[in-house]
Write a protein that holds these residues in place. Structure first.
Motif, PDB file in Angstrom:
ATOM      1  N   ALA A 116      50.821  20.395  52.534  1.00 25.10           N
ATOM      2  CA  ALA A 116      49.646  20.217  51.669  1.00 25.10           C
ATOM      3  C   ALA A 116      48.923  18.927  52.032  1.00 25.10           C
ATOM      4  O   ALA A 116      47.693  18.891  52.134  1.00 25.10           O
ATOM      5  CB  ALA A 116      50.058  20.203  50.201  1.00 25.10           C
ATOM      6  N   ARG A 117      49.700  17.876  52.289  1.00 27.43           N
ATOM      7  CA  ARG A 117      49.062  16.590  52.609  1.00 27.43           C
ATOM      8  C   ARG A 117      48.292  16.656  53.924  1.00 27.43           C
ATOM      9  O   ARG A 117      47.261  16.023  54.075  1.00 27.43           O
ATOM     10  CB  ARG A 117      50.103  15.464  52.625  1.00 27.43           C
ATOM     11  N   LEU A 118      48.796  17.453  54.855  1.00 27.95           N
ATOM     12  CA  LEU A 118      48.043  17.626  56.109  1.00 27.95           C
ATOM     13  C   LEU A 118      46.773  18.439  55.864  1.00 27.95           C
ATOM     14  O   LEU A 118      45.695  18.107  56.345  1.00 27.95           O
ATOM     15  CB  LEU A 118      48.916  18.340  57.155  1.00 27.95           C
ATOM     16  N   GLY A 119      46.915  19.511  55.094  1.00 20.58           N
ATOM     17  CA  GLY A 119      45.768  20.378  54.828  1.00 20.58           C
ATOM     18  C   GLY A 119      44.674  19.681  54.037  1.00 20.58           C
ATOM     19  O   GLY A 119      43.500  20.048  54.113  1.00 20.58           O
ATOM     20  N   TRP A 120      45.071  18.653  53.276  1.00 21.61           N
ATOM     21  CA  TRP A 120      44.079  17.896  52.508  1.00 21.61           C
ATOM     22  C   TRP A 120      43.126  17.117  53.405  1.00 21.61           C
ATOM     23  O   TRP A 120      42.094  16.636  52.937  1.00 21.61           O
ATOM     24  CB  TRP A 120      44.779  16.827  51.666  1.00 21.61           C
ATOM     25  N   GLN A 121      43.506  16.939  54.670  1.00 23.52           N
ATOM     26  CA  GLN A 121      42.674  16.109  55.564  1.00 23.52           C
ATOM     27  C   GLN A 121      41.392  16.870  55.858  1.00 23.52           C
ATOM     28  O   GLN A 121      41.151  17.329  56.965  1.00 23.52           O
ATOM     29  CB  GLN A 121      43.425  15.788  56.862  1.00 23.52           C
ATOM     30  N   ALA A 122      40.605  17.046  54.818  1.00 23.85           N
ATOM     31  CA  ALA A 122      39.509  18.003  54.878  1.00 23.85           C
ATOM     32  C   ALA A 122      38.161  17.374  55.162  1.00 23.85           C
ATOM     33  O   ALA A 122      37.257  18.048  55.644  1.00 23.85           O
ATOM     34  CB  ALA A 122      39.435  18.754  53.547  1.00 23.85           C
ATOM     35  N   ASN A 123      38.029  16.116  54.885  1.00 20.35           N
ATOM     36  CA  ASN A 123      36.682  15.574  54.923  1.00 20.35           C
ATOM     37  C   ASN A 123      36.690  14.065  55.130  1.00 20.35           C
ATOM     38  O   ASN A 123      37.461  13.361  54.519  1.00 20.35           O
ATOM     39  CB  ASN A 123      35.991  15.900  53.590  1.00 20.35           C
ATOM     40  N   ARG A 124      35.838  13.608  55.996  1.00 19.08           N
ATOM     41  CA  ARG A 124      35.653  12.175  56.199  1.00 19.08           C
ATOM     42  C   ARG A 124      34.163  11.899  56.028  1.00 19.08           C
ATOM     43  O   ARG A 124      33.326  12.658  56.544  1.00 19.08           O
ATOM     44  CB  ARG A 124      36.055  11.750  57.624  1.00 19.08           C
ATOM     45  N   LEU A 125      33.841  10.836  55.314  1.00 18.07           N
ATOM     46  CA  LEU A 125      32.431  10.468  55.156  1.00 18.07           C
ATOM     47  C   LEU A 125      32.280   8.980  55.417  1.00 18.07           C
ATOM     48  O   LEU A 125      32.917   8.158  54.740  1.00 18.07           O
ATOM     49  CB  LEU A 125      31.942  10.811  53.752  1.00 18.07           C
ATOM     50  N   ALA A 126      31.479   8.650  56.398  1.00 20.35           N
ATOM     51  CA  ALA A 126      31.205   7.251  56.713  1.00 20.35           C
ATOM     52  C   ALA A 126      30.029   6.784  55.851  1.00 20.35           C
ATOM     53  O   ALA A 126      29.196   7.603  55.426  1.00 20.35           O
ATOM     54  CB  ALA A 126      30.887   7.114  58.193  1.00 20.35           C
ATOM     55  N   PRO A 127      29.944   5.465  55.579  1.00 22.64           N
ATOM     56  CA  PRO A 127      28.890   4.967  54.687  1.00 22.64           C
ATOM     57  C   PRO A 127      27.478   5.390  55.093  1.00 22.64           C
ATOM     58  O   PRO A 127      26.676   5.772  54.233  1.00 22.64           O
ATOM     59  CB  PRO A 127      29.053   3.445  54.768  1.00 22.64           C
ATOM     60  N   ALA A 128      27.174   5.365  56.383  1.00 24.19           N
ATOM     61  CA  ALA A 128      25.794   5.669  56.791  1.00 24.19           C
ATOM     62  C   ALA A 128      25.399   7.089  56.381  1.00 24.19           C
ATOM     63  O   ALA A 128      24.257   7.328  55.958  1.00 24.19           O
ATOM     64  CB  ALA A 128      25.652   5.496  58.305  1.00 24.19           C
TER      65      ALA A 128
END
Ligand SMILES: C[S@@+](CC[C@H](N)C(=O)[O-])C[C@H]1O[C@@H](n2cnc3c(N)ncnc32)[C@H](O)[C@@H]1O
Length: 275
Positions: free
Chosen positions: A214-226
């Motif tokens: 589950a913890r791996l599957g959660w790696q769903a989204n990254r958002l950088a400030p810009a």
């Protein structure tokens, strides 16, 4: 039933939480999905205590703490079973706890009934994972912690815009994000594989309840400030970024940047005033 793969572990944990007798049992069975702690000795009181500490630490670090909160309304996006919500109900006049999973919101009510101020709590399911069923300008503060990183990219940006929409002009948003790090070279593809497995009949629901998977599957989204600031444009002002002292600065023009030891090195917070 939601068609987003990203919703699978939350609805699986929500269903598991419905099957427990007490909220202490919920914490032992599914508490790890909120604060990654496991063990038979866990109980709701200790779980809520972690939230009490974090709410005050973050609001103070963001310059948002103070007696004015007692007259204010908070919208909490991704409240889960109320780890932080109980504490928020003791600080704010009104708290609207929003979550994808309706079973979590039921448990959130129980948590707040035991450890918070239930008369100040309202719950609001986020049925589609991207829109809030709340009137524009309702909140003095919209707050979101360890949630946007678990959403589909487009849903996360939609929720960010929703946070701004439901906050009154002059009110604030405090939103937590996870951005890219070197570990994502491994975590990102592994997460995609796990989310693919969640779709399989029979195997999917079993995998969704396993902690490591589950913890791996959660790696769903990254958002950088810009990207986030680009999406919000002129809708916010007094824009601040709060990051870990362990990570290099983002150095964006016109943005005040501070560091706080309580922030994970892969995380950052947007703290801003709504126009
Ligand atoms: C890691 S938990 C954090 C809960 C809480 N903020 C805390 O710190 O204890 C993430 C929460 O976000 C909720 N969530 C995930 N995706 C969501 C979405 N698209 N919309 C609303 N809530 C979502 C999950 O159901 C879960 O309760």
């Amino acid at each position: 039933m939601s068609r987003r793969k990203h919703h699978v572990p939350w609805t699986a944990a929500g269903t598991a939480s419905e099957q427990q007798h007490s909220v202490d049992d919920v914490v032992r069975e599914t508490g790890w999905v909120f604060n990654n702690r496991t063990g038979e000795a866990l109980d709701l009181a200790a779980f809520v205590e972690t939230g009490n500490h974090e709410t005050l630490a973050y609001l103070t670090a963001f310059g948002l703490a103070g007696p004015q909160l007692a007259q204010q309304t908070l919208v909490e996006i991704g409240s889960g079973i109320g780890r932080m919500t109980a504490s928020f109900t003791k600080m704010f006049d009104k708290v609207i706890a929003c979550d994808l999973d309706a079973a979590f919101l039921e448990r959130c009510r129980e948590t707040v009934a035991q450890f918070g101020a239930p008369e100040r709590l309202q719950t609001s399911p986020v049925g589609d994972g991207r829109s809030l069923d709340i009137e524009a300008g309702t909140a003095d503060l919209s707050f979101c912690y360890i949630t946007l990183q678990h959403c589909h990219h487009g849903d996360a940006l939609a929720l960010v815009r929703e946070a701004v929409r439901v906050t009154r002009p002059g009110g604030h948003v405090a939103l937590n994000f996870r951005t890219w790090t070197a570990a994502d070279a491994v975590l990102w593809p592994a997460g995609k594989v796990v989310r693919g497995l969640w779709r399989l009949p029979v195997i999917g629901p079993v995998v969704a309840r396993r902690r490591i998977a589950a913890r791996l599957g959660w790696q769903a989204n990254r958002l950088a400030p810009a990207e986030v600031l680009g999406a919000l444009g002129a809708a916010i002002t007094d824009v601040g970024i709060v990051r870990s002292p362990k990570r290099p600065p983002f150095r964006l023009p016109g943005v005040t940047e501070t560091s706080f030891v309580g922030v994970h090195r892969s995380h950052w917070w947007l703290v801003a005033t709504v126009v």
